[in-house]
Design a protein around this motif. Structure first.
Motif, PDB file in Angstrom:
ATOM      1  N   VAL A 174      64.336 -38.839  51.304  1.00  0.00           N
ATOM      2  CA  VAL A 174      63.129 -39.230  52.023  1.00  0.00           C
ATOM      3  C   VAL A 174      62.116 -38.091  52.019  1.00  0.00           C
ATOM      4  N   LYS A 175      62.588 -36.857  52.159  1.00  0.00           N
ATOM      5  CA  LYS A 175      61.687 -35.706  52.175  1.00  0.00           C
ATOM      6  C   LYS A 175      60.880 -35.617  50.879  1.00  0.00           C
ATOM      7  N   ALA A 176      61.501 -35.946  49.763  1.00  0.00           N
ATOM      8  CA  ALA A 176      60.811 -35.857  48.473  1.00  0.00           C
ATOM      9  C   ALA A 176      60.033 -37.120  48.137  1.00  0.00           C
ATOM     10  N   PHE A 177      60.488 -38.267  48.623  1.00  0.00           N
ATOM     11  CA  PHE A 177      59.884 -39.550  48.237  1.00  0.00           C
ATOM     12  C   PHE A 177      59.248 -40.244  49.444  1.00  0.00           C
ATOM     13  N   VAL A 178      58.725 -39.464  50.394  1.00  0.00           N
ATOM     14  CA  VAL A 178      58.170 -40.083  51.595  1.00  0.00           C
ATOM     15  C   VAL A 178      56.985 -40.977  51.277  1.00  0.00           C
ATOM     16  N   SER A 179      56.274 -40.703  50.175  1.00  0.00           N
ATOM     17  CA  SER A 179      55.145 -41.561  49.788  1.00  0.00           C
ATOM     18  C   SER A 179      55.611 -42.898  49.232  1.00  0.00           C
ATOM     19  N   LYS A 180      56.909 -43.031  48.953  1.00  0.00           N
ATOM     20  CA  LYS A 180      57.470 -44.284  48.450  1.00  0.00           C
ATOM     21  C   LYS A 180      58.448 -44.855  49.484  1.00  0.00           C
ATOM     22  N   THR A 181      57.933 -45.072  50.665  1.00  0.00           N
ATOM     23  CA  THR A 181      58.714 -45.695  51.729  1.00  0.00           C
ATOM     24  C   THR A 181      57.949 -46.897  52.267  1.00  0.00           C
ATOM     25  N   ALA A 182      58.679 -47.798  52.886  1.00  0.00           N
ATOM     26  CA  ALA A 182      58.043 -49.011  53.422  1.00  0.00           C
ATOM     27  C   ALA A 182      58.755 -49.434  54.706  1.00  0.00           C
ATOM     28  N   VAL A 219      52.594 -32.854  50.821  1.00  0.00           N
ATOM     29  CA  VAL A 219      53.579 -33.542  51.661  1.00  0.00           C
ATOM     30  C   VAL A 219      54.989 -33.071  51.327  1.00  0.00           C
ATOM     31  N   MET A 220      55.230 -32.756  50.044  1.00  0.00           N
ATOM     32  CA  MET A 220      56.545 -32.286  49.612  1.00  0.00           C
ATOM     33  C   MET A 220      56.736 -30.787  49.841  1.00  0.00           C
ATOM     34  N   ASP A 221      55.752 -30.137  50.478  1.00  0.00           N
ATOM     35  CA  ASP A 221      55.801 -28.695  50.734  1.00  0.00           C
ATOM     36  C   ASP A 221      55.814 -27.881  49.444  1.00  0.00           C
ATOM     37  N   ALA A 222      55.289 -28.444  48.363  1.00  0.00           N
ATOM     38  CA  ALA A 222      55.209 -27.697  47.114  1.00  0.00           C
ATOM     39  C   ALA A 222      53.998 -26.777  47.095  1.00  0.00           C
ATOM     40  N   ILE A 223      52.946 -27.142  47.828  1.00  0.00           N
ATOM     41  CA  ILE A 223      51.774 -26.284  47.981  1.00  0.00           C
ATOM     42  C   ILE A 223      51.447 -26.187  49.466  1.00  0.00           C
ATOM     43  N   ASP A 224      50.816 -25.057  49.854  1.00  0.00           N
ATOM     44  CA  ASP A 224      50.474 -24.885  51.260  1.00  0.00           C
ATOM     45  C   ASP A 224      49.086 -25.449  51.553  1.00  0.00           C
ATOM     46  N   ASP A 225      48.576 -25.172  52.750  1.00  0.00           N
ATOM     47  CA  ASP A 225      47.279 -25.723  53.151  1.00  0.00           C
ATOM     48  C   ASP A 225      46.131 -25.230  52.279  1.00  0.00           C
ATOM     49  N   ASN A 226      46.313 -24.075  51.649  1.00  0.00           N
ATOM     50  CA  ASN A 226      45.269 -23.513  50.779  1.00  0.00           C
ATOM     51  C   ASN A 226      45.450 -23.902  49.315  1.00  0.00           C
ATOM     52  N   GLY A 227      46.415 -24.766  49.038  1.00  0.00           N
ATOM     53  CA  GLY A 227      46.652 -25.197  47.672  1.00  0.00           C
ATOM     54  C   GLY A 227      47.443 -24.205  46.846  1.00  0.00           C
ATOM     55  N   ILE A 228      48.062 -23.196  47.478  1.00  0.00           N
ATOM     56  CA  ILE A 228      48.843 -22.191  46.770  1.00  0.00           C
ATOM     57  C   ILE A 228      50.286 -22.672  46.665  1.00  0.00           C
ATOM     58  N   LEU A 229      50.890 -22.441  45.514  1.00  0.00           N
ATOM     59  CA  LEU A 229      52.255 -22.886  45.269  1.00  0.00           C
ATOM     60  C   LEU A 229      53.230 -22.157  46.189  1.00  0.00           C
TER      61      LEU A 229
END
Length: 886
Positions: A804-812, A643-653
């Motif tokens: 928000v881009k980095a902490f989107v999993s911590k939104t309500a 979600v943070m775009d740290a890895i792609d769809d294949n799990g590569i950094l």
């Protein structure tokens, strides 16, 4: 203060004035005499084994000069035998020119640093000479030859040294002059297939779980080796590296560093070519970083050594409480344990340790002999241990070494027997629900009973308890008889500044004063708190537990493990025979878990997964960890990184993920910096992150209703209506606009931690330098002080979108019933009372921390828009348009 019915020290226990003050205190003059039945009288210094003691209770050694470090001078015949014979013994020899893989190597000659010794250098060298006598008396000194010999024949050594044996300070000093610990120029094949000459080895790294231990131990070893160690040090044999503070002098041979810093170094040097050996100290704490380090070291030991030019890396694992079965199997040569699969050490091997500990637990905890200087204690607390049989060791594998001393499984083992000083143990007679009140009463019972010198170390669970008890002790100390020793209370916890932490370790300078150190488990390992002869243990600690399905951490008080109990008790016997008073029953101790569950099994593993990915581990699920986290936690971490775009769809950094891993910050804050560089709000984001990642909370909480009203009045110009992120930005910028001499007064007025602000400014400066070196910051901001400038509303929104881009999993989002519901998981969450948005009803909120105490709370909360969250989740830029826009 009401009497303590179930604890009693008495029978004429005494409190000794200093040698210059022989006045006595009659029982009627003592305000605690009617409560506890104490009578105080003058008492002369006690002897210990016929050796005269100085004021600091260190033994004054008599006798003529001893051989350096207990080694006899080498005769000329022995020298010839050493050079020409097949066995080099334990003296230095020329390193072999042919490396294990047949590659020819040459030793780099070190620079001759001999020069005229200045007056201050003479004092340093004299202090080092004085310390040699104390070093020679440490239990580990007897094992010096064995340690050297084992590591000449093996690449891995498990060193089990009892608390206070001196393993943390002496082991690196035993090894840095060894033949294998020389810097060598080696020819290796680089990525392009060309031969390249690189330097390998020459430094010993020794990791510590906490920054205060790394710095304190480095300073101690520097004193023992006769060199200075501070930020002005340019040349020396000892250095250290902790987050945002590094002292690495030229000619360094020994480097203390935190586990996180060693992992950070692996980014640029995955083969650890700088080091000849890595010592992993206090491995029993099983932090997440130490588990990762162990996995990478296992790969380096048993994997392809071409990256180091064939030069082996020596690995020493140290602890006072080693899980021998699990560690031996984990680091053993894979061919000797073909059925072993890493990942279940805690479950599989802890039974063996528990079985052994039940046989030897009481002997570990006490030697059964009360030190003469304390006198005899009576009453329900004094559950004195009877004499016990010798300590039971875990059984060694039969024929584990061949005739040459080479371990068949590749892992050598040494147990350093004996503690330097004995520790007497006392337990509570019955459980007490309020251990904080119990601690207060016990402190004063012991204070009026124990002679000087003799400081106290009290273990508590956290900063709040420490600050509360500090105030209570200081209030009651004012009511004491003036003829009793004065009390100086020193807090010690992780969020204190380095200077404040160091003050707790230093000897008390005031005459006729007892130091009482109130500490968390930061004081549990490695370091010696000077002057402490008595430990008071509450038997609790705060344990973090992550709930992957809820994405939430719980921080709850729980009983400590037996391993922690042993470590805490050992703090009392570092400088003299001492005692440990445990504010729990012996029956409660017998029910303790043998050791804590490893952190990696009870924490959010997003940091661990990112570090593995950044160091070239694509299949994180099969990485050799001693204990593998729950599969749900691993999947949750991978999802968050995606979600943070740290890895792609294949799990590569991704490139963003690589940059995130390069910062000494949590993954989410690294993502904020990457995104802020794109959105042209990098300087503002760094200011906020510097405040949040400071070692302690910026905003101090008021203690009373009057304080709260006063603080609210002063913070009106700081608190931002859009929430805590912009409040942090405003706070830092208003702080740095002040002149240096006015900043302390400004902090007092606004009830803001000046220590935290100083740390924030330092972190801010370091992040500026890092971003400048990465060329994502064009130029450094102008130096402070700078006039405060209010950001524009569009700039504020841009900064919040970046978070928000980095902490989107911590939104309500606000639900129909007026309660906030998390975006992912749809779980209820409440705004924490410490937030400036507490009690507000908003469309959507972002929180940087998610904790569970009485209920599920979001901390560090900011107001955001629902479409920002949708845009961050979907990556659809159209979702970021304002309502009504086409």
């Amino acid at each position: 203060m009401p009497p303590k019915a179930h604890m009693k020290f008495g029978d004429g226990a005494t409190a000794a004035p200093s040698s210059t003050d022989k006045s006595t205190t009659a029982g009627k003059q003592n305000p605690f005499s009617n409560t506890y039945g104490f009578k105080t009288s003058s008492r002369s210094s006690q002897s210990n084994g016929g050796k005269k003691r100085a004021r600091d209770c260190s033994p004054k050694i008599s006798g003529k000069g001893e051989a350096q470090e207990g080694l006899k001078p080498e005769s000329s015949i022995a020298k010839k035998q050493r050079i020409n014979g097949p066995d080099s013994g334990f003296s230095l020899q020329k390193p072999a020119r042919v490396l294990p893989n047949g590659v020819m190597g040459k030793t780099i000659k070190g620079t001759n640093h001999s020069k005229a010794i200045l007056p201050n250098q003479k004092a340093i060298h004299r202090a080092a000479e004085d310390l040699k006598k104390a070093r020679a008396e440490l239990p580990i000194a007897r094992s010096k030859m064995d340690i050297r010999q084992k590591l000449r024949r093996n690449d891995v050594l498990l060193l089990n040294g009892e608390t206070g044996s001196g393993k943390s300070t002496q082991t690196p000093q035993f090894l840095y002059t060894e033949p294998w610990c020389k810097k060598q120029l080696i020819k290796i094949q680089n990525k392009d297939g060309r031969a390249e000459e690189v330097a390998v080895g020459g430094v010993i790294a020794i990791t510590q779980p906490r920054r205060v231990a790394a710095i304190t131990l480095a300073q101690r070893v520097a004193r023992e080796m006769g060199c200075t160690l501070d930020r002005s040090t340019k040349q020396g044999e000892v250095g250290y590296a902790v987050r945002f503070d590094t002292v690495v002098p030229r000619g360094m041979k020994i480097k203390f560093l935190t586990e996180g810093m060693l992992l950070q170094e692996m980014l640029n040097d995955p083969y650890l070519r700088q080091y000849s050996a890595v010592i992993v100290d206090e491995i029993h704490e099983r932090s997440m970083d130490v588990d990762l380090i162990s996995g990478f070291l296992r790969l380096l030991i048993h994997g392809d050594k071409r990256g180091r030019g064939g030069v082996p890396l020596k690995v020493i694992i140290m602890s006072a409480t080693l899980d021998l079965g699990g560690l031996k199997t984990f680091f053993a040569k894979p061919e000797t344990k073909p059925d072993y699969e890493p990942g279940k050490n805690h479950d599989v091997f802890r039974k063996e340790a528990i079985k052994s500990s039940k046989k030897s637990k009481e002997d570990i905890l006490s030697d059964g002999k009360a030190p003469a200087r304390f006198g005899k204690l009576k009453g329900p607390l004094a559950n004195e241990t009877k004499s016990l049989p010798p300590k039971v060791e875990l059984p060694e594998e039969s024929s584990s070494e061949d005739d040459e001393g080479v371990a068949k499984n590749g892992v050598a083992y040494i147990h350093v027997k004996g503690r330097q000083y004995t520790v007497k143990t006392y337990y509570d007679e019955k459980p007490t629900p309020d251990y904080l009140d119990n601690m207060l009463k016990t402190v004063f019972q012991l204070h009026v009973a124990e002679p000087l010198p003799g400081d106290f170390l009290c273990f508590l669970t956290g900063q709040d308890e420490i600050e509360t008890l500090k105030i209570q002790i200081e209030e009651w100390a004012l009511k004491l008889n003036p003829k009793l020793p004065k009390i100086k209370v020193m807090p010690l916890y992780g969020s204190l500044s380095p200077d404040a932490q160091q003050a707790a370790f230093d000897k008390v300078k005031e005459r006729y004063t007892r130091k009482i150190v109130l500490a968390t488990n930061i004081a549990e390992t490695s370091v010696t708190v000077s002057g402490v002869h008595v430990v008071i243990d509450c038997g609790k600690s705060k344990v973090k537990q992550y709930r992957p399905r809820l994405g939430m951490e719980s921080l709850l008080n729980r009983p400590i493990s037996l391993v922690s109990a042993i470590q805490r008790q050992g703090r009392a016997g570092r400088e003299i025979s001492g005692k440990c008073v445990k504010l729990y029953t012996k029956e409660a101790e017998e029910k303790m878990e043998h050791d804590e569950k490893p952190e990696i099994m009870r924490s959010d593993v997003i940091e661990a997964v990112l570090k593995m990915k950044a160091r070239g581990v694509d299949d994180v699920l099969n990485f050799p960890l001693m204990d593998r986290p729950d599969i749900v936690a691993m999947e949750k971490a991978l999802l968050q990184l995606h979600v943070m775009d740290a890895i792609d769809d294949n799990g590569i950094l991704t490139d963003a993920g690589k940059k995130m891993a390069s910062y000494p910050l949590p993954a989410a804050y690294g993502r904020v910096i990457v995104e802020a560089a794109k959105n042209d709000c990098l300087v503002e984001a760094i200011d906020v992150i510097a405040c949040i990642t400071s070692d302690s909370e910026i905003f101090l909480q008021p203690k009373s209703e009057e304080d709260r009203l006063e603080v609210e009045e002063h913070r009106k110009l700081i608190n931002h209506p859009k929430g805590d992120i912009l409040t942090y930005l405003t706070t830092l910028r208003k702080y740095v606009q002040e002149e240096q001499q006015n900043r302390l007064d400004w902090c007092k007025q606004h009830m803001i931690s000046s220590r935290a602000m100083k740390m924030a400014v330092m972190i801010r400066r370091q992040l500026h330098q890092t971003c400048k070196s990465q060329k994502i910051l064009k130029e450094l901001p102008p130096s402070d002080p700078q006039p405060f400038k209010e950001p524009l509303p569009t700039q504020e929104d841009t900064l919040l979108k970046t978070f928000v881009k980095a902490f989107v999993s911590k939104t309500a989002l606000m639900g129909g019933d007026g309660l906030y519901v998390t975006t992912l998981g749809r779980n209820p969450v409440y705004i924490h009372p410490s937030s400036v948005l507490y009690g507000r009803k908003l469309e959507a909120v972002l929180f940087l921390e998610h904790v569970f105490t009485m209920k599920s709370y979001g901390k560090k909360v900011s107001a955001v828009q629902a479409n920002w969250i949708e845009g961050a989740l979907l990556g659809n830029r159209d979702c970021e348009k304002e309502p009504g826009e086409s």
